[in-house]
Design a protein around this motif. Structure first.
Motif, PDB file in Angstrom:
ATOM      1  N   ARG A 152       0.848  -1.207   0.000  1.00  0.00           N
ATOM      2  CA  ARG A 152       0.000   0.000   0.000  1.00  0.00           C
ATOM      3  C   ARG A 152       0.870   1.238   0.000  1.00  0.00           C
ATOM      4  NH1 ARG A 152       1.158  -0.871   5.348  1.00  0.00           N
ATOM      5  NH2 ARG A 152       0.919   0.934   6.730  1.00  0.00           N
ATOM      6  N   LEU A 153       0.212   2.386  -0.184  1.00  0.00           N
ATOM      7  CA  LEU A 153       0.879   3.683  -0.038  1.00  0.00           C
ATOM      8  C   LEU A 153       0.382   4.404   1.218  1.00  0.00           C
ATOM      9  CD1 LEU A 153       0.566   5.023  -3.726  1.00  0.00           C
ATOM     10  CD2 LEU A 153       2.649   4.173  -2.625  1.00  0.00           C
ATOM     11  N   GLU A 154      -0.944   4.350   1.394  1.00  0.00           N
ATOM     12  CA  GLU A 154      -1.568   5.158   2.441  1.00  0.00           C
ATOM     13  C   GLU A 154      -1.082   4.738   3.828  1.00  0.00           C
ATOM     14  OE1 GLU A 154      -5.930   5.411   1.389  1.00  0.00           O
ATOM     15  OE2 GLU A 154      -4.960   5.035  -0.545  1.00  0.00           O
ATOM     16  N   GLY A 155      -0.771   5.742   4.630  1.00  0.00           N
ATOM     17  CA  GLY A 155      -0.368   5.496   6.014  1.00  0.00           C
ATOM     18  C   GLY A 155       1.112   5.214   6.197  1.00  0.00           C
ATOM     19  N   LEU A 156       1.872   5.140   5.114  1.00  0.00           N
ATOM     20  CA  LEU A 156       3.310   4.875   5.241  1.00  0.00           C
ATOM     21  C   LEU A 156       4.063   6.185   5.485  1.00  0.00           C
ATOM     22  CD1 LEU A 156       3.902   2.352   2.298  1.00  0.00           C
ATOM     23  CD2 LEU A 156       3.563   1.812   4.719  1.00  0.00           C
ATOM     24  N   LYS A 157       5.338   6.025   5.883  1.00  0.00           N
ATOM     25  CA  LYS A 157       6.221   7.195   6.000  1.00  0.00           C
ATOM     26  C   LYS A 157       7.457   6.975   5.135  1.00  0.00           C
ATOM     27  CE  LYS A 157       9.205   9.861   9.093  1.00  0.00           C
ATOM     28  NZ  LYS A 157       9.728  10.076  10.460  1.00  0.00           N
ATOM     29  N   LEU A 158       7.725   7.941   4.273  1.00  0.00           N
ATOM     30  CA  LEU A 158       8.935   7.924   3.430  1.00  0.00           C
ATOM     31  C   LEU A 158       9.868   9.023   3.928  1.00  0.00           C
ATOM     32  CD1 LEU A 158       9.141   7.643  -0.424  1.00  0.00           C
ATOM     33  CD2 LEU A 158      10.289   9.535   0.712  1.00  0.00           C
ATOM     34  N   ALA A 159      11.133   8.654   4.163  1.00  0.00           N
ATOM     35  CA  ALA A 159      12.146   9.653   4.543  1.00  0.00           C
ATOM     36  C   ALA A 159      13.076   9.867   3.356  1.00  0.00           C
ATOM     37  CB  ALA A 159      12.939   9.162   5.742  1.00  0.00           C
ATOM     38  N   TYR A 160      13.350  11.127   3.065  1.00  0.00           N
ATOM     39  CA  TYR A 160      14.157  11.466   1.877  1.00  0.00           C
ATOM     40  C   TYR A 160      15.407  12.242   2.282  1.00  0.00           C
ATOM     41  CZ  TYR A 160      15.563  13.824  -2.440  1.00  0.00           C
ATOM     42  OH  TYR A 160      16.284  14.300  -3.512  1.00  0.00           O
ATOM     43  N   VAL A 161      16.547  11.834   1.709  1.00  0.00           N
ATOM     44  CA  VAL A 161      17.761  12.664   1.787  1.00  0.00           C
ATOM     45  C   VAL A 161      18.334  12.802   0.379  1.00  0.00           C
ATOM     46  CG1 VAL A 161      18.374  11.990   4.148  1.00  0.00           C
ATOM     47  CG2 VAL A 161      19.378  10.770   2.229  1.00  0.00           C
ATOM     48  N   GLY A 162      18.849  13.972   0.105  1.00  0.00           N
ATOM     49  CA  GLY A 162      19.421  14.213  -1.223  1.00  0.00           C
ATOM     50  C   GLY A 162      19.066  15.618  -1.662  1.00  0.00           C
ATOM     51  N   ASP A 163      19.412  15.910  -2.889  1.00  0.00           N
ATOM     52  CA  ASP A 163      19.197  17.249  -3.412  1.00  0.00           C
ATOM     53  C   ASP A 163      17.723  17.633  -3.327  1.00  0.00           C
ATOM     54  OD1 ASP A 163      19.859  19.626  -4.555  1.00  0.00           O
ATOM     55  OD2 ASP A 163      20.361  18.800  -6.536  1.00  0.00           O
ATOM     56  N   ILE A 164      17.498  18.893  -3.006  1.00  0.00           N
ATOM     57  CA  ILE A 164      16.120  19.410  -2.937  1.00  0.00           C
ATOM     58  C   ILE A 164      15.794  19.896  -4.341  1.00  0.00           C
ATOM     59  CG2 ILE A 164      14.558  20.973  -1.718  1.00  0.00           C
ATOM     60  CD1 ILE A 164      15.943  18.845   0.071  1.00  0.00           C
ATOM     61  N   TRP A 165      15.344  18.977  -5.145  1.00  0.00           N
ATOM     62  CA  TRP A 165      15.261  19.220  -6.584  1.00  0.00           C
ATOM     63  C   TRP A 165      14.119  18.374  -7.115  1.00  0.00           C
ATOM     64  CZ3 TRP A 165      17.230  23.193  -8.833  1.00  0.00           C
ATOM     65  CH2 TRP A 165      17.634  23.219 -10.174  1.00  0.00           C
ATOM     66  N   ASN A 166      14.135  18.037  -8.399  1.00  0.00           N
ATOM     67  CA  ASN A 166      13.003  17.371  -9.048  1.00  0.00           C
ATOM     68  C   ASN A 166      12.457  16.128  -8.324  1.00  0.00           C
ATOM     69  OD1 ASN A 166      15.328  15.886  -9.624  1.00  0.00           O
ATOM     70  ND2 ASN A 166      15.420  16.560 -11.756  1.00  0.00           N
ATOM     71  N   VAL A 167      13.331  15.226  -7.885  1.00  0.00           N
ATOM     72  CA  VAL A 167      12.854  13.974  -7.276  1.00  0.00           C
ATOM     73  C   VAL A 167      12.245  14.250  -5.905  1.00  0.00           C
ATOM     74  CG1 VAL A 167      13.552  11.696  -6.426  1.00  0.00           C
ATOM     75  CG2 VAL A 167      14.424  12.528  -8.620  1.00  0.00           C
ATOM     76  N   CYS A 168      12.886  15.103  -5.137  1.00  0.00           N
ATOM     77  CA  CYS A 168      12.337  15.487  -3.834  1.00  0.00           C
ATOM     78  C   CYS A 168      10.957  16.131  -4.017  1.00  0.00           C
ATOM     79  CB  CYS A 168      13.306  16.459  -3.153  1.00  0.00           C
ATOM     80  SG  CYS A 168      12.689  17.106  -1.607  1.00  0.00           S
ATOM     81  N   HIS A 169      10.852  17.057  -4.944  1.00  0.00           N
ATOM     82  CA  HIS A 169       9.565  17.700  -5.220  1.00  0.00           C
ATOM     83  C   HIS A 169       8.505  16.657  -5.563  1.00  0.00           C
ATOM     84  CE1 HIS A 169      11.741  21.653  -6.580  1.00  0.00           C
ATOM     85  NE2 HIS A 169      11.623  21.585  -5.272  1.00  0.00           N
ATOM     86  N   THR A 170       8.885  15.729  -6.439  1.00  0.00           N
ATOM     87  CA  THR A 170       7.917  14.736  -6.914  1.00  0.00           C
ATOM     88  C   THR A 170       7.439  13.841  -5.767  1.00  0.00           C
ATOM     89  OG1 THR A 170       8.978  14.797  -9.068  1.00  0.00           O
ATOM     90  CG2 THR A 170       7.603  12.875  -8.611  1.00  0.00           C
ATOM     91  N   LEU A 171       8.356  13.441  -4.905  1.00  0.00           N
ATOM     92  CA  LEU A 171       7.953  12.571  -3.792  1.00  0.00           C
ATOM     93  C   LEU A 171       7.020  13.311  -2.832  1.00  0.00           C
ATOM     94  CD1 LEU A 171      11.371  10.788  -3.210  1.00  0.00           C
ATOM     95  CD2 LEU A 171       9.275   9.730  -4.100  1.00  0.00           C
ATOM     96  N   MET A 172       7.265  14.595  -2.615  1.00  0.00           N
ATOM     97  CA  MET A 172       6.353  15.363  -1.746  1.00  0.00           C
ATOM     98  C   MET A 172       4.980  15.501  -2.396  1.00  0.00           C
ATOM     99  SD  MET A 172       8.592  18.283   0.167  1.00  0.00           S
ATOM    100  CE  MET A 172       9.185  19.143  -1.280  1.00  0.00           C
ATOM    101  N   VAL A 173       4.969  15.695  -3.704  1.00  0.00           N
ATOM    102  CA  VAL A 173       3.689  15.760  -4.434  1.00  0.00           C
ATOM    103  C   VAL A 173       2.961  14.414  -4.294  1.00  0.00           C
ATOM    104  CG1 VAL A 173       2.701  15.845  -6.776  1.00  0.00           C
ATOM    105  CG2 VAL A 173       4.372  17.571  -6.044  1.00  0.00           C
ATOM    106  N   CYS A 174       3.688  13.319  -4.480  1.00  0.00           N
ATOM    107  CA  CYS A 174       3.082  11.983  -4.392  1.00  0.00           C
ATOM    108  C   CYS A 174       2.504  11.745  -2.990  1.00  0.00           C
ATOM    109  CB  CYS A 174       4.119  10.896  -4.680  1.00  0.00           C
ATOM    110  SG  CYS A 174       4.667  10.851  -6.387  1.00  0.00           S
ATOM    111  N   GLY A 175       3.302  12.019  -1.970  1.00  0.00           N
ATOM    112  CA  GLY A 175       2.833  11.766  -0.601  1.00  0.00           C
ATOM    113  C   GLY A 175       1.603  12.576  -0.272  1.00  0.00           C
ATOM    114  N   SER A 176       1.621  13.864  -0.617  1.00  0.00           N
ATOM    115  CA  SER A 176       0.513  14.736  -0.235  1.00  0.00           C
ATOM    116  C   SER A 176      -0.767  14.370  -0.960  1.00  0.00           C
ATOM    117  CB  SER A 176       0.879  16.203  -0.480  1.00  0.00           C
ATOM    118  OG  SER A 176       1.059  16.442  -1.860  1.00  0.00           O
ATOM    119  N   ASN A 177      -0.662  13.851  -2.192  1.00  0.00           N
ATOM    120  CA  ASN A 177      -1.863  13.464  -2.953  1.00  0.00           C
ATOM    121  C   ASN A 177      -2.305  12.039  -2.617  1.00  0.00           C
ATOM    122  OD1 ASN A 177      -3.948  13.357  -4.791  1.00  0.00           O
ATOM    123  ND2 ASN A 177      -2.631  13.183  -6.591  1.00  0.00           N
ATOM    124  N   MET A 178      -1.339  11.135  -2.443  1.00  0.00           N
ATOM    125  CA  MET A 178      -1.674   9.708  -2.341  1.00  0.00           C
ATOM    126  C   MET A 178      -1.777   9.232  -0.897  1.00  0.00           C
ATOM    127  SD  MET A 178      -1.942   9.174  -5.540  1.00  0.00           S
ATOM    128  CE  MET A 178      -2.065   7.402  -5.795  1.00  0.00           C
TER     129      MET A 178
END
Ligand code: CP
Ligand code: NVA
Length: 312
Positions: A152-178
């Protein structure tokens, strides 16, 4: 549902609802099953796709071109320095010309406004294969991989390290929507795009998820189901030099000690290419928690789903 996509552009995941994204992911899972069983799925036989890459790529370019071949479509790889675009032909003229030959374009470039300009001047779909702002194809493959590994996706926690750039943006978009939490650990002085944060803040509130930015790596990793690393120095990264970035981000390495802050059954993800000794150690990326090559494979299945659904 599937008719909702035909002819649309795929520029950012912010343009799609949660249900639409689930439909793309379900299509990808179905196409992966067909591919695994060697069942033919030439859903785009006779179609032509232009592939324009203004930055380097291994996964995206090859997975897209393989996906086109499996779908029965032809793709044409276009190097900008070999096109008139490289000699100053305007985007709007290039776009309207490609539009007359091809059933769609997948493009990797710098500013998001470039893919938006192509999309404006093309009737056929434009697919974002990475800009400085977003990497939506990566986001789809990441979510497919998380579903495969965690159910599943819902209810999980993803931790991100790395450049604050395209992939970071995309993962935040994914988490907030999904519906999954995203916690980003980063040094002071590296901040996400305001355009992304506006979307993320609204969606996180609506969907009751936590999207957090912190300077504390341990805080970000605690209770994480997914530990996601990315390079500290992206292609087209602004302002600070690669050397300065490596110094600034050094406290944020995922190694055998720091990955233990996450849940015991956490998976390790990376969009790749990765740099051992910088954002991660060899032991982590080669270790039992790592799913990075399943993630890389899923690029092909999710892109195939986008092509099959969006190309007329
Ligand atoms: N993850 C990714 O987009 O890889 P490439 O740069 O190799 O395409
Ligand atoms: N952040 C990286 C992603 C590469 C797939 C970059 O843009 O360089």
């Amino acid at each position: 549902m599937k008719d909702r996509f035909r002819g649309r552009d795929f520029l950012t995941l912010m343009d799609f609802t949660r249900d639409e994204i689930y439909h793309i992911l379900e299509t990808a899972i179905d196409l992966k099953r067909k591919w695994t069983r060697r069942e033919p799925h030439e859903l785009l036989r006779g179609r032509t796709l232009a592939a324009l890459f203004e930055k380097k790529s291994t996964r995206t370019r090859v997975s897209f071109q393989a996906a086109c071949a499996h779908l029965g479509a032809q793709s044409f790889y276009l190097r900008p320095d070999e096109m008139q675009l490289g000699r100053g032909e305007p985007i709007k003229d290039t776009a309207r010309t490609l539009d007359r030959y091809c059933d769609g374009l997948f493009i990797r470039t710098f500013g998001q406004e470039i893919v938006e300009e192509f999309a404006h001047y093309m009737k056929q779909p434009v697919i974002n294969a990475l800009t400085d702002l977003t990497h939506p194809c990566q986001g789809l493959a990441d979510m497919m991989t998380i579903i495969e590994k965690k159910g599943r996706l819902e209810g999980l926690k993803l931790a991100y390290v790395g450049d604050i750039w395209n992939v970071c943006h995309t993962l935040m978009v994914c988490g907030s929507n999904m519906g999954f939490d995203v916690s980003v650990a980063h040094p002071v002085g590296y901040d996400p795009s305001p355009r992304i944060m506006e979307y993320v803040t609204n969606m996180a509130k609506k969907n009751k998820v936590n999207i957090t930015l912190t300077q504390d790596l341990k805080e970000a990793l605690t209770d994480a189901d997914v530990v996601y690393a990315n390079t500290f120095h992206s292609m087209g990264g602004p302002e600070k030099t690669k050397e300065q970035r490596i110094i600034d981000f050094a406290p944020y390495q995922i190694n055998e000690t720091t990955i233990a802050y996450a849940k015991d059954d956490a998976i390790f993800m990376h969009c790749l290419p990765g740099y051992r000794g910088e954002e991660m150690t060899d032991g982590v990326v080669e270790g039992p928690q790592s799913v990075v090559f399943d993630q890389a494979e899923n690029r092909m299945h999710t892109e195939k789903a986008v092509l099959a659904l969006f190309i007329p």
